[in-house]
Design an enzyme around this catalytic site. Structure first.
Site, PDB file in Angstrom:
ATOM      1  N   ARG A 285       0.838  -1.200   0.000  1.00 11.09           N
ATOM      2  CA  ARG A 285       0.000   0.000   0.000  1.00 11.09           C
ATOM      3  C   ARG A 285       0.878   1.258   0.000  1.00 11.09           C
ATOM      4  NH1 ARG A 285      -5.441   0.309   1.994  1.00 11.09           N
ATOM      5  NH2 ARG A 285      -5.237  -1.860   2.567  1.00 11.09           N
TER       6      ARG A 285
ATOM      7  N   MET B 144     -12.116   4.269  -2.912  1.00 10.61           N
ATOM      8  CA  MET B 144     -12.506   3.231  -1.976  1.00 10.61           C
ATOM      9  C   MET B 144     -11.311   2.395  -1.506  1.00 10.61           C
ATOM     10  SD  MET B 144     -15.550   4.148  -1.742  1.00 10.61           S
ATOM     11  CE  MET B 144     -16.749   3.026  -1.076  1.00 10.61           C
TER      12      MET B 144
ATOM     13  N   HIS C 282     -18.649  11.693   1.943  1.00 13.32           N
ATOM     14  CA  HIS C 282     -19.153  10.417   2.458  1.00 13.32           C
ATOM     15  C   HIS C 282     -20.678  10.457   2.463  1.00 13.32           C
ATOM     16  CE1 HIS C 282     -19.223   6.692   4.686  1.00 13.32           C
ATOM     17  NE2 HIS C 282     -20.119   7.232   5.479  1.00 13.32           N
TER      18      HIS C 282
ATOM     19  N   GLU D  52      -8.336   8.388  10.842  1.00  7.81           N
ATOM     20  CA  GLU D  52      -9.472   7.502  11.051  1.00  7.81           C
ATOM     21  C   GLU D  52     -10.412   7.604   9.863  1.00  7.81           C
ATOM     22  OE1 GLU D  52      -9.253   5.570  13.587  1.00  7.81           O
ATOM     23  OE2 GLU D  52      -7.505   6.709  14.258  1.00  7.81           O
TER      24      GLU D  52
ATOM     25  N   GLU E 183     -25.142  15.256  -3.060  1.00 11.40           N
ATOM     26  CA  GLU E 183     -23.667  15.224  -3.051  1.00 11.40           C
ATOM     27  C   GLU E 183     -23.111  16.143  -4.131  1.00 11.40           C
ATOM     28  OE1 GLU E 183     -21.673  11.392  -2.743  1.00 11.40           O
ATOM     29  OE2 GLU E 183     -23.533  10.447  -2.118  1.00 11.40           O
TER      30      GLU E 183
HETATM   31  C1  GAR Z   1     -20.476   8.525  -3.546  1.00 14.31           C
HETATM   32  O1  GAR Z   1     -21.771   8.286  -3.079  1.00 14.31           O
HETATM   33  C2  GAR Z   1     -19.547   8.861  -2.385  1.00 14.31           C
HETATM   34  O2  GAR Z   1     -20.174   9.629  -1.389  1.00 14.31           O
HETATM   35  C3  GAR Z   1     -19.176   7.498  -1.874  1.00 14.31           C
HETATM   36  O3  GAR Z   1     -18.974   6.735  -3.047  1.00 14.31           O
HETATM   37  C4  GAR Z   1     -19.845   7.229  -4.072  1.00 14.31           C
HETATM   38  C5  GAR Z   1     -19.002   7.482  -5.298  1.00 14.31           C
HETATM   39  O4  GAR Z   1     -19.824   7.798  -6.394  1.00 14.31           O
HETATM   40  N1  GAR Z   1     -18.011   7.529  -1.054  1.00 14.31           N
HETATM   41  C6  GAR Z   1     -17.830   6.748   0.007  1.00 14.31           C
HETATM   42  O5  GAR Z   1     -18.606   5.880   0.337  1.00 14.31           O
HETATM   43  C7  GAR Z   1     -16.558   7.015   0.785  1.00 14.31           C
HETATM   44  N2  GAR Z   1     -16.593   6.412   2.089  1.00 14.31           N
HETATM   45  P1  GAR Z   1     -19.212   8.527  -7.660  1.00 14.31           P
HETATM   46  O6  GAR Z   1     -18.026   7.677  -8.131  1.00 14.31           O
HETATM   47  O7  GAR Z   1     -20.319   8.536  -8.656  1.00 14.31           O
HETATM   48  O8  GAR Z   1     -18.788   9.898  -7.235  1.00 14.31           O
END
Ligand code: GAR
Length: 220
Positions: A69, A94, A113, A147, A178
């Site tokens: 990593r 992710m 998030h 965290e 979002e």
């Molecule tokens: C979004 O809903 C974001 O908030 C989430 O992944 C999705 C990505 O969608 N992120 C997390 O869960 C981070 N912990 P996108 O690729 O269409 O932006």
């Protein structure tokens, strides 16, 4: 006199719709940042092609090609710095980050998030909100700390949970929120109107109402 736009890197792992919202927002005249680089840890992330179509440098740094990593992150950090990016936006990235990477971009790296943190860090946030009987759901933009999903909160948006909602349509409606919230929060950070001081996020008084975004049911 307007200041030069800061260069922003966006890190994704998938479709990159939040990245797309940031790219659209940054086209507005006077937006204080430019999306200069899109990075993915997955070569098949759909958002890479979408970014290229916008003329943005988009590169996959495949995590599978690195023994650890830390080595993978070193390549990612070098790409960000080589592109002259000061600010990093995680947008559906992710993969957990090591403390060293977080430290390197401390106060300059933000994440979105899909929950009202500190509720529901981690995965399956929509189903967990439904299971908890929440009447509202939402999303959070926060500074990234060591965290996962726990850093100081910059801005949040709230949507109603409606009778009959399931995880899928809740996710779809929240995604609309979002896409409003993330560009707004990025703008606050780029302008220095939201910043990390010690372990807290500080926001200028006149921005506080806007950082608590109530997205109307129509808009969401
Ligand atoms: C979004 O809903 C974001 O908030 C989430 O992944 C999705 C990505 O969608 N992120 C997390 O869960 C981070 N912990 P996108 O690729 O269409 O932006």
């Amino acid at each position: 006199m307007s200041r030069p736009a800061k260069r922003v890197a966006v890190m994704i792992s998938g479709r990159g719709s939040n990245m797309g919202a940031l790219v659209e927002a940054a086209k507005a005249p006077g937006f204080p940042g430019t999306i200069a680089l899109v990075l993915s840890n997955k070569p098949d992330a759909g958002g890479l092609e979408a970014a290229r179509e916008e003329g943005i440098e988009a590169v996959a740094i495949d995590q599978k090609a690195y023994a650890s990593r830390a080595e993978h992150e070193e390549a990612v950090a070098e790409a960000i710095e080589a592109a002259g990016c000061e600010i990093v936006c995680l947008a559906g990235y992710m993969r957990l980050l090591t403390p060293a990477f977080v430290q390197r971009f401390k106060g300059r790296m933000i994440n979105i998030h899909p929950s009202l943190l500190p509720l529901f860090p981690g995965l399956d946030t929509h189903q967990r909100a439904l299971d908890a009987g929440m009447r509202v759901h939402g999303c959070t933009v926060h500074f990234v700390t060591e965290e996962m999903d726990e850093g100081p909160i910059i801005a949040q948006a709230v949507i109603p949970v409606r009778p009959g909602d399931n995880a899928q349509n809740l996710a779809t409606r929240l995604l609309g929120a979002e896409h409003h919230l993330y560009p707004h929060a990025l703008r606050l950070v780029l302008d220095g109107r939201a910043r990390m001081e010690g372990e807290r996020a500080v926001i200028d008084m006149e921005e506080a109402d806007g950082a608590a975004m109530l997205v109307s049911p129509q808009a969401s």
